[in-house]
Design a protein around this motif. Sequence first.
Motif, PDB file in Angstrom:
ATOM      1  N   GLY A 176     -36.353-105.895 -33.668  1.00 52.93           N
ATOM      2  CA  GLY A 176     -37.505-105.343 -32.980  1.00 52.93           C
ATOM      3  C   GLY A 176     -38.082-106.289 -31.964  1.00 52.93           C
ATOM      4  N   SER A 177     -39.271-105.964 -31.477  1.00 52.01           N
ATOM      5  CA  SER A 177     -39.916-106.791 -30.474  1.00 52.01           C
ATOM      6  C   SER A 177     -41.415-106.810 -30.728  1.00 52.01           C
ATOM      7  N   SER A 178     -42.086-107.785 -30.150  1.00 50.82           N
ATOM      8  CA  SER A 178     -43.522-107.867 -30.271  1.00 50.82           C
ATOM      9  C   SER A 178     -44.133-108.088 -28.904  1.00 50.82           C
ATOM     10  N   GLN A 179     -45.436-107.971 -28.823  1.00 51.20           N
ATOM     11  CA  GLN A 179     -46.128-108.072 -27.554  1.00 51.20           C
ATOM     12  C   GLN A 179     -45.865-109.419 -26.897  1.00 51.20           C
ATOM     13  N   GLY A 180     -45.585-109.380 -25.597  1.00 55.30           N
ATOM     14  CA  GLY A 180     -45.438-110.610 -24.831  1.00 55.30           C
ATOM     15  C   GLY A 180     -44.040-111.140 -24.728  1.00 55.30           C
ATOM     16  N   GLU A 181     -43.042-110.512 -25.359  1.00 49.85           N
ATOM     17  CA  GLU A 181     -41.680-111.010 -25.244  1.00 49.85           C
ATOM     18  C   GLU A 181     -41.105-110.703 -23.857  1.00 49.85           C
ATOM     19  N   VAL A 182     -40.217-111.592 -23.444  1.00 49.50           N
ATOM     20  CA  VAL A 182     -39.589-111.492 -22.128  1.00 49.50           C
ATOM     21  C   VAL A 182     -38.078-111.555 -22.307  1.00 49.50           C
ATOM     22  N   VAL A 183     -37.343-110.741 -21.557  1.00 47.10           N
ATOM     23  CA  VAL A 183     -35.891-110.847 -21.509  1.00 47.10           C
ATOM     24  C   VAL A 183     -35.513-111.477 -20.179  1.00 47.10           C
ATOM     25  N   ALA A 184     -34.665-112.496 -20.244  1.00 46.88           N
ATOM     26  CA  ALA A 184     -34.252-113.222 -19.043  1.00 46.88           C
ATOM     27  C   ALA A 184     -32.747-113.369 -19.039  1.00 46.88           C
ATOM     28  N   VAL A 185     -32.158-113.278 -17.850  1.00 45.53           N
ATOM     29  CA  VAL A 185     -30.725-113.488 -17.716  1.00 45.53           C
ATOM     30  C   VAL A 185     -30.520-114.882 -17.130  1.00 45.53           C
ATOM     31  N   ASP A 186     -29.786-115.722 -17.881  1.00 46.32           N
ATOM     32  CA  ASP A 186     -29.617-117.134 -17.555  1.00 46.32           C
ATOM     33  C   ASP A 186     -28.161-117.413 -17.203  1.00 46.32           C
ATOM     34  N   GLN A 187     -27.911-117.721 -15.946  1.00 48.34           N
ATOM     35  CA  GLN A 187     -26.538-117.965 -15.510  1.00 48.34           C
ATOM     36  C   GLN A 187     -26.022-119.320 -15.970  1.00 48.34           C
ATOM     37  N   ALA A 188     -26.902-120.250 -16.337  1.00 49.00           N
ATOM     38  CA  ALA A 188     -26.458-121.554 -16.813  1.00 49.00           C
ATOM     39  C   ALA A 188     -25.782-121.442 -18.179  1.00 49.00           C
ATOM     40  N   SER A 189     -26.404-120.731 -19.112  1.00 44.76           N
ATOM     41  CA  SER A 189     -25.832-120.571 -20.452  1.00 44.76           C
ATOM     42  C   SER A 189     -24.962-119.322 -20.566  1.00 44.76           C
ATOM     43  N   ARG A 190     -24.919-118.507 -19.495  1.00 45.52           N
ATOM     44  CA  ARG A 190     -24.174-117.242 -19.505  1.00 45.52           C
ATOM     45  C   ARG A 190     -24.693-116.359 -20.643  1.00 45.52           C
ATOM     46  N   ARG A 191     -26.011-116.316 -20.783  1.00 43.64           N
ATOM     47  CA  ARG A 191     -26.643-115.560 -21.847  1.00 43.64           C
ATOM     48  C   ARG A 191     -27.780-114.708 -21.309  1.00 43.64           C
ATOM     49  N   VAL A 192     -28.037-113.647 -22.033  1.00 46.29           N
ATOM     50  CA  VAL A 192     -29.300-112.928 -21.932  1.00 46.29           C
ATOM     51  C   VAL A 192     -30.169-113.444 -23.063  1.00 46.29           C
ATOM     52  N   LEU A 193     -31.397-113.870 -22.743  1.00 45.77           N
ATOM     53  CA  LEU A 193     -32.300-114.471 -23.707  1.00 45.77           C
ATOM     54  C   LEU A 193     -33.542-113.605 -23.868  1.00 45.77           C
ATOM     55  N   VAL A 194     -33.921-113.312 -25.099  1.00 45.89           N
ATOM     56  CA  VAL A 194     -35.209-112.697 -25.376  1.00 45.89           C
ATOM     57  C   VAL A 194     -36.126-113.800 -25.876  1.00 45.89           C
ATOM     58  N   LEU A 195     -37.235-114.005 -25.160  1.00 43.31           N
ATOM     59  CA  LEU A 195     -38.134-115.130 -25.390  1.00 43.31           C
ATOM     60  C   LEU A 195     -39.473-114.649 -25.929  1.00 43.31           C
ATOM     61  N   ARG A 196     -39.959-115.314 -26.963  1.00 45.78           N
ATOM     62  CA  ARG A 196     -41.244-114.968 -27.543  1.00 45.78           C
ATOM     63  C   ARG A 196     -42.371-115.648 -26.779  1.00 45.78           C
ATOM     64  N   GLY A 197     -43.453-114.915 -26.540  1.00 44.29           N
ATOM     65  CA  GLY A 197     -44.696-115.528 -26.144  1.00 44.29           C
ATOM     66  C   GLY A 197     -44.889-115.861 -24.694  1.00 44.29           C
ATOM     67  N   ALA A 198     -44.536-114.977 -23.779  1.00 40.71           N
ATOM     68  CA  ALA A 198     -44.761-115.276 -22.364  1.00 40.71           C
ATOM     69  C   ALA A 198     -46.248-115.286 -22.030  1.00 40.71           C
ATOM     70  N   GLU A 199     -47.069-114.555 -22.782  1.00 42.06           N
ATOM     71  CA  GLU A 199     -48.506-114.580 -22.534  1.00 42.06           C
ATOM     72  C   GLU A 199     -49.087-115.955 -22.884  1.00 42.06           C
ATOM     73  N   GLU A 200     -48.454-116.628 -23.860  1.00 38.62           N
ATOM     74  CA  GLU A 200     -48.800-118.007 -24.194  1.00 38.62           C
ATOM     75  C   GLU A 200     -47.496-118.790 -24.215  1.00 38.62           C
ATOM     76  N   PRO A 201     -46.991-119.201 -23.054  1.00 37.90           N
ATOM     77  CA  PRO A 201     -45.643-119.777 -22.949  1.00 37.90           C
ATOM     78  C   PRO A 201     -45.414-120.930 -23.915  1.00 37.90           C
ATOM     79  N   ALA A 202     -44.304-120.852 -24.631  1.00 42.39           N
ATOM     80  CA  ALA A 202     -43.929-121.884 -25.598  1.00 42.39           C
ATOM     81  C   ALA A 202     -42.879-122.806 -24.996  1.00 42.39           C
TER      82      ALA A 202
END
Length: 320
Positions: free
Chosen positions: A25-51
């Motif tokens: 699942g997902s929670s409020q504030g998560e971000v999905v980013a595509v990273d060409q360095a790691s060749r990954r799609v990353l789902v990141l927690r807490g963009a409203e309070e960046p970790a």
Amino acid sequence: MLRRSLPVLGLALLLCAPASRAYAGSSQGEVVAVDQASRRVLVLRGAEEPADYQGPDRPPVVWSWGADRAEDLGDLDPADSWTNPDEAKSRILDGRRYLLTTASGGLAAVVDTATGGSRWAADLGRVANPHSIELLPDGNVVVVASGGGWVRLYAASQGRRATTHATFRLPGAHGVLRDGRTGLLWALGDGELTALRVGDDPAEPTLTAVRSAPLPDRGGHDLAPVLGAPGRFWVSTLNGLWQYDPAADRFTPVHLADPAAERKVKSIGDAPRTGRLLTVAPDHSGPCDWCASVIRLDRPEGTWTLGGTQLYKARWWESQ
């Protein structure tokens, strides 16, 4: 303004990491980013309070996926077709969450986040340069390709490797979005935003142009829904950001706190609850001239620096 930056994770950890894992699942504030360095799609927690970011297999990464070690994609040669991943979206279909992703190397895929397996995937060729993707309610998939200059509607509902498709020519096709209010498919090219009607038979896909709007600036790139004003779209071009209102057929300029950040934006979107804007634009800080290691936040203003990444796009994960 909040600014954070951390060093790159060691290469050994990166190479040993699994390509994907289940994500429920997902929670409020998560971000999905595509990273060409790691060749990954990353789902990141807490963009409203960046970790603090410490690599693709450490918090705040809550889920990641890459085609390189996806066993069910081996026939599509991901070592080549997954070169320079360039899109990541979230869509819900029949109660399941899917990652929609493309890569300039040719791969387009719809991935079940609960299993990491693909619902549909194809290698469309490096020359085509796929740049965005959409999942329709009937299970079919739309891909736009800037090098190919086309919008294609694939009969993905008919099988995991279905290749039957309809094509609409659109020079510099970069963005695609289905408007759930009207059922129209919108596609963004170098110089125009075009609405297409999808045919009724999923097994025999068709696309018919309905209307077209010339862009206020050349180089259309990203197309996303304005969640704070349903029915409108975010549009990025070479030199600016815009909101497009189909009802009025009008582009309205969007201004950020830093005017320089409005140029060459690769992705833009507003948070579902707070309305906070998230954008990614090249920062020319690494070997990838078209990428960034910074996610920009506006309304209120802030930045999230992910050291060692080469981000092409990032989106609010739950907004899609």
